[in-house]
Design a protein around this motif. Structure first.
Motif, PDB file in Angstrom:
ATOM      1  N   MET A  53      -1.515 -17.714 -50.554  1.00 16.38           N
ATOM      2  CA  MET A  53      -1.205 -18.468 -49.334  1.00 16.38           C
ATOM      3  C   MET A  53      -1.401 -17.571 -48.115  1.00 16.38           C
ATOM      4  SD  MET A  53       2.189 -20.726 -48.458  1.00 16.38           S
ATOM      5  CE  MET A  53       3.345 -19.369 -48.174  1.00 16.38           C
ATOM      6  N   GLY A  54      -2.168 -18.058 -47.153  1.00 16.88           N
ATOM      7  CA  GLY A  54      -2.465 -17.282 -45.961  1.00 16.88           C
ATOM      8  C   GLY A  54      -1.416 -17.451 -44.876  1.00 16.88           C
ATOM      9  N   VAL A  55      -0.398 -16.616 -44.890  1.00 17.99           N
ATOM     10  CA  VAL A  55       0.606 -16.611 -43.821  1.00 17.99           C
ATOM     11  C   VAL A  55       0.048 -15.903 -42.586  1.00 17.99           C
ATOM     12  CG1 VAL A  55       2.842 -15.660 -43.127  1.00 17.99           C
ATOM     13  CG2 VAL A  55       2.608 -16.818 -45.336  1.00 17.99           C
ATOM     14  N   GLN A  56      -0.555 -14.759 -42.774  1.00 18.75           N
ATOM     15  CA  GLN A  56      -1.216 -13.938 -41.751  1.00 18.75           C
ATOM     16  C   GLN A  56      -0.239 -13.322 -40.754  1.00 18.75           C
ATOM     17  OE1 GLN A  56      -3.561 -13.778 -43.387  1.00 18.75           O
ATOM     18  NE2 GLN A  56      -4.732 -15.622 -43.772  1.00 18.75           N
ATOM     19  N   ASN A  81       0.557 -14.938 -54.307  1.00 21.41           N
ATOM     20  CA  ASN A  81       0.188 -13.918 -53.337  1.00 21.41           C
ATOM     21  C   ASN A  81       0.334 -14.458 -51.914  1.00 21.41           C
ATOM     22  OD1 ASN A  81      -1.341 -11.376 -52.404  1.00 21.41           O
ATOM     23  ND2 ASN A  81      -2.608 -13.037 -51.573  1.00 21.41           N
ATOM     24  N   ILE A  82       0.704 -13.577 -51.005  1.00 18.86           N
ATOM     25  CA  ILE A  82       0.741 -13.910 -49.583  1.00 18.86           C
ATOM     26  C   ILE A  82      -0.183 -12.945 -48.841  1.00 18.86           C
ATOM     27  CG2 ILE A  82       2.160 -13.829 -47.492  1.00 18.86           C
ATOM     28  CD1 ILE A  82       4.457 -14.959 -49.100  1.00 18.86           C
ATOM     29  N   ASP A  83      -1.075 -13.491 -48.032  1.00 23.23           N
ATOM     30  CA  ASP A  83      -1.949 -12.686 -47.179  1.00 23.23           C
ATOM     31  C   ASP A  83      -1.287 -12.457 -45.825  1.00 23.23           C
ATOM     32  OD1 ASP A  83      -3.940 -12.553 -49.084  1.00 23.23           O
ATOM     33  OD2 ASP A  83      -5.148 -14.154 -48.207  1.00 23.23           O
ATOM     34  N   LEU A  84      -1.334 -11.213 -45.352  1.00 18.38           N
ATOM     35  CA  LEU A  84      -0.827 -10.863 -44.027  1.00 18.38           C
ATOM     36  C   LEU A  84      -1.899 -10.095 -43.260  1.00 18.38           C
ATOM     37  CD1 LEU A  84       2.775  -9.541 -44.833  1.00 18.38           C
ATOM     38  CD2 LEU A  84       2.109 -11.860 -44.157  1.00 18.38           C
ATOM     39  N   MET A  85      -1.901 -10.235 -41.937  1.00 20.36           N
ATOM     40  CA  MET A  85      -2.839  -9.516 -41.084  1.00 20.36           C
ATOM     41  C   MET A  85      -2.077  -8.737 -40.026  1.00 20.36           C
ATOM     42  SD  MET A  85      -5.833 -12.338 -40.500  1.00 20.36           S
ATOM     43  CE  MET A  85      -6.925 -12.803 -41.854  1.00 20.36           C
ATOM     44  N   TYR A  86      -2.556  -7.534 -39.731  1.00 16.89           N
ATOM     45  CA  TYR A  86      -1.924  -6.744 -38.683  1.00 16.89           C
ATOM     46  C   TYR A  86      -2.996  -6.044 -37.868  1.00 16.89           C
ATOM     47  CZ  TYR A  86      -2.743  -2.505 -41.497  1.00 16.89           C
ATOM     48  OH  TYR A  86      -3.319  -1.482 -42.195  1.00 16.89           O
ATOM     49  N   GLY A  87      -2.623  -5.635 -36.657  1.00 19.52           N
ATOM     50  CA  GLY A  87      -3.538  -4.903 -35.808  1.00 19.52           C
ATOM     51  C   GLY A  87      -4.149  -5.725 -34.700  1.00 19.52           C
ATOM     52  N   MET A  95      -6.984  -5.752 -38.914  1.00 12.97           N
ATOM     53  CA  MET A  95      -7.960  -6.410 -38.068  1.00 12.97           C
ATOM     54  C   MET A  95      -8.599  -5.428 -37.095  1.00 12.97           C
ATOM     55  SD  MET A  95      -7.651  -9.144 -39.592  1.00 12.97           S
ATOM     56  CE  MET A  95      -8.853 -10.115 -38.675  1.00 12.97           C
ATOM     57  N   ARG A  96      -9.744  -5.782 -36.562  1.00  5.34           N
ATOM     58  CA  ARG A  96     -10.503  -4.876 -35.718  1.00  5.34           C
ATOM     59  C   ARG A  96      -9.966  -4.831 -34.293  1.00  5.34           C
ATOM     60  NH1 ARG A  96     -16.330  -7.514 -34.237  1.00  5.34           N
ATOM     61  NH2 ARG A  96     -16.535  -5.499 -33.230  1.00  5.34           N
ATOM     62  N   TYR A  97      -9.315  -5.917 -33.824  1.00  5.91           N
ATOM     63  CA  TYR A  97      -8.872  -5.972 -32.430  1.00  5.91           C
ATOM     64  C   TYR A  97      -7.534  -5.268 -32.300  1.00  5.91           C
ATOM     65  CZ  TYR A  97     -12.522  -9.442 -32.532  1.00  5.91           C
ATOM     66  OH  TYR A  97     -13.712 -10.076 -32.706  1.00  5.91           O
ATOM     67  N   LYS A  98      -7.577  -3.953 -32.330  1.00  6.24           N
ATOM     68  CA  LYS A  98      -6.365  -3.154 -32.472  1.00  6.24           C
ATOM     69  C   LYS A  98      -6.084  -2.345 -31.198  1.00  6.24           C
ATOM     70  CE  LYS A  98      -5.473  -1.482 -36.421  1.00  6.24           C
ATOM     71  NZ  LYS A  98      -4.137  -2.047 -36.605  1.00  6.24           N
ATOM     72  N   LEU A  99      -4.812  -2.252 -30.859  1.00  3.00           N
ATOM     73  CA  LEU A  99      -4.393  -1.364 -29.779  1.00  3.00           C
ATOM     74  C   LEU A  99      -3.929  -0.041 -30.388  1.00  3.00           C
ATOM     75  CD1 LEU A  99      -2.265  -3.785 -27.592  1.00  3.00           C
ATOM     76  CD2 LEU A  99      -4.654  -3.151 -27.288  1.00  3.00           C
ATOM     77  N   THR A 100      -4.155   1.042 -29.701  1.00  2.00           N
ATOM     78  CA  THR A 100      -3.771   2.351 -30.232  1.00  2.00           C
ATOM     79  C   THR A 100      -2.278   2.407 -30.543  1.00  2.00           C
ATOM     80  OG1 THR A 100      -5.530   3.411 -28.983  1.00  2.00           O
ATOM     81  CG2 THR A 100      -3.771   4.823 -29.787  1.00  2.00           C
ATOM     82  N   ARG A 101      -1.478   1.764 -29.700  1.00  2.00           N
ATOM     83  CA  ARG A 101      -0.027   1.863 -29.877  1.00  2.00           C
ATOM     84  C   ARG A 101       0.450   1.197 -31.165  1.00  2.00           C
ATOM     85  NH1 ARG A 101       2.387  -2.955 -28.631  1.00  2.00           N
ATOM     86  NH2 ARG A 101       1.152  -4.452 -27.436  1.00  2.00           N
ATOM     87  N   ILE A 102      -0.319   0.237 -31.676  1.00  2.00           N
ATOM     88  CA  ILE A 102       0.104  -0.427 -32.916  1.00  2.00           C
ATOM     89  C   ILE A 102      -0.580   0.171 -34.135  1.00  2.00           C
ATOM     90  CG2 ILE A 102      -1.631  -2.235 -32.578  1.00  2.00           C
ATOM     91  CD1 ILE A 102       1.650  -2.741 -34.375  1.00  2.00           C
ATOM     92  N   SER A 103      -1.738   0.782 -33.947  1.00  2.00           N
ATOM     93  CA  SER A 103      -2.541   1.177 -35.102  1.00  2.00           C
ATOM     94  C   SER A 103      -1.827   2.173 -36.003  1.00  2.00           C
ATOM     95  CB  SER A 103      -3.870   1.771 -34.642  1.00  2.00           C
ATOM     96  OG  SER A 103      -3.662   2.929 -33.869  1.00  2.00           O
TER      97      SER A 103
END
Length: 295
Positions: free
Chosen positions: A188-191, A227-233, A262-270
Motif C-alpha cells: 500500500m502506497g502511503v508515501q 508492505n507500506i511504501d514511504l517517501m522522504y526527501g 526522492m530527488r527534490y531534497k533540501l540539504t537540511r532534511i537530507s
C-alpha cells in the motif's frame, strides 16, 4: 537467489564499497539517468535502447539464453490521477476506460513470451503500476490464471500486488478477491502523511482517513505479508514530518516498510531524516496507537 535465477556473479567493480555520502551525492547528480521506474517513461534513459521490431525475437531469445528460472513483472498503467512525483508509464484520464482492452493485450503479450521462452519455471509475479488495483479484480484473476497456465510454477511461487489506501479502504471486496485468487502479498502506497504535502503531491484523496480502514480490510482478507511504501526527501518536508510519517506507518503494523528517497531534497532534511531512529519512531507509534484506542 542470484545463482538460482541464472544471473552471472557480480563483477569485481560491483563488489567495491563507497562512502555513503559519495553514493548519496552521485544519486542526486545522476537521478535523471538512473531512474528505477519501469517501464521508464522518459526518452533520456529508454530511447537509446530501442530495437527494431524485426530484431525483437532474436534479442529476447539471446537475453534469456541459459536462464531456466524467472520472476515476472506485469505493468498496469492506470491511475485515477498521476501523482506529481511520478516518473512511471501511466495513461491519461481519457484512457481509464480501456482497462479491459489493455489487460487483454497484456495477456496476448504473455503468450508471445511463453512461445519464445518455453515453459520456464517461475518463482514470483509482481503486479505493479500505475495502480494495478484500479482494474476490475476479475481482470487481474484472468491474468494470474494465464501466468500459472503457461509457465511451470515453483512450490514457493509468490504473487504481490500494489494498492492505494483509498482503494483498499473503499473496495474491500476487491482486496478479498486478491487473496482468494492466490495473491499473498499486498503493498500500500502511503508515501507521506503531512496533509499539505499530500495535496502538493496530488495525493490528497489518499490521506489518513483511509489508512486504518484499509489496513483493517487487508488483514481481514487474510494477508500476512503487508508492505507500506514511504517517501522522504521532498522539498519542504521537515525531519519532524518524516518522523511522524514513519511512526504512523509503524503503528499500522505492516510486516514490511519500503523507503524511497526522492530527488527534490533540501540539504537540511537530507541528513537529518536519515538519523531518525527506530526507537524514536516506535515511541511516536505507541502514542498514536494509544490515542486511537481511546477514541
Amino acid at each position: 537467489m542470484i545463482t538460482r535465477l541464472g544471473c552471472a556473479p557480480p563483477s569485481p567493480a560491483d563488489c567495491q564499497t563507497f562512502d555513503p555520502a559519495d553514493v548519496f551525492a552521485a544519486g542526486e547528480q545522476n537521478h535523471h539517468i538512473s531512474n528505477t521506474a519501469y517501464p521508464i517513461a522518459h526518452r533520456e534513459t529508454f530511447w537509446p535502447y530501442r530495437i527494431a521490431r524485426e530484431a525483437h525475437r532474436a534479442t529476447v531469445e539471446s537475453a534469456f539464453e541459459g536462464i531456466d528460472e524467472l520472476c515476472l513483472y506485469s505493468h498496469i498503467p492506470f491511475c485515477e490521477t498521476r501523482c506529481f512525483f511520478c516518473e512511471y508509464t501511466v495513461v491519461g484520464r481519457r484512457e481509464l476506460d480501456a482497462t479491459e482492452e489493455y489487460m487483454a493485450a497484456l495477456d496476448r503479450e504473455l503468450l508471445l513470451y511463453r512461445e519464445l521462452l518455453g515453459p520456464r519455471r517461475l518463482y514470483g509475479l509482481d503486479i505493479g503500476g500505475g495502480t494495478p488495483s484500479f482494474p476490475a479484480a476479475d481482470l487481474i484473476a484472468r491474468h494470474l490464471q494465464n501466468v500459472t497456465d503457461n509457465f511451470a510454477i515453483s512450490a514457493d511461487f509468490s504473487v504481490s500486488i500494489e494498492t492505494t489506501p483509498k482503494i483498499a479502504s473503499l473496495e474491500p471486496d476487491k482486496i478479498r478477491a486478491y487473496k482468494a485468487m492466490g495473491i499473498d502479498r499486498i503493498s500500500m502506497g502511503v508515501q507521506v502523511t503531512q496533509p499539505d504535502l499530500l495535496k502538493t503531491l496530488g495525493r490528497e484523496e489518499n490521506g489518513l482517513e483511509h489508512h486504518y480502514r484499509a489496513t483493517e480490510n487487508i488483514r481481514r482478507a487474510g494477508f500476512t505479508k503487508f508492505n507500506i511504501d514511504l517517501m522522504y526527501g521532498f522539498a519542504d518536508q521537515s525531519a519532524e514530518s518524516w518522523a511522524a510519517t514513519l511512526a504512523h506507518a509503524i503503528a499500522l503494523e505492516p510486516e514490511y516498510i519500503t523507503l524511497y528517497r526522492m530527488r527534490y531534497k533540501l540539504t537540511r532534511i537530507s541528513h537529518q531524516a536519515e538519523r531518525v531512529t527506530l526507537t524514536h519512531a516506535r515511541e511516536h507509534a505507541r502514542v498514536s496507537k494509544e490515542k486511537l484506542a481511546a477514541a
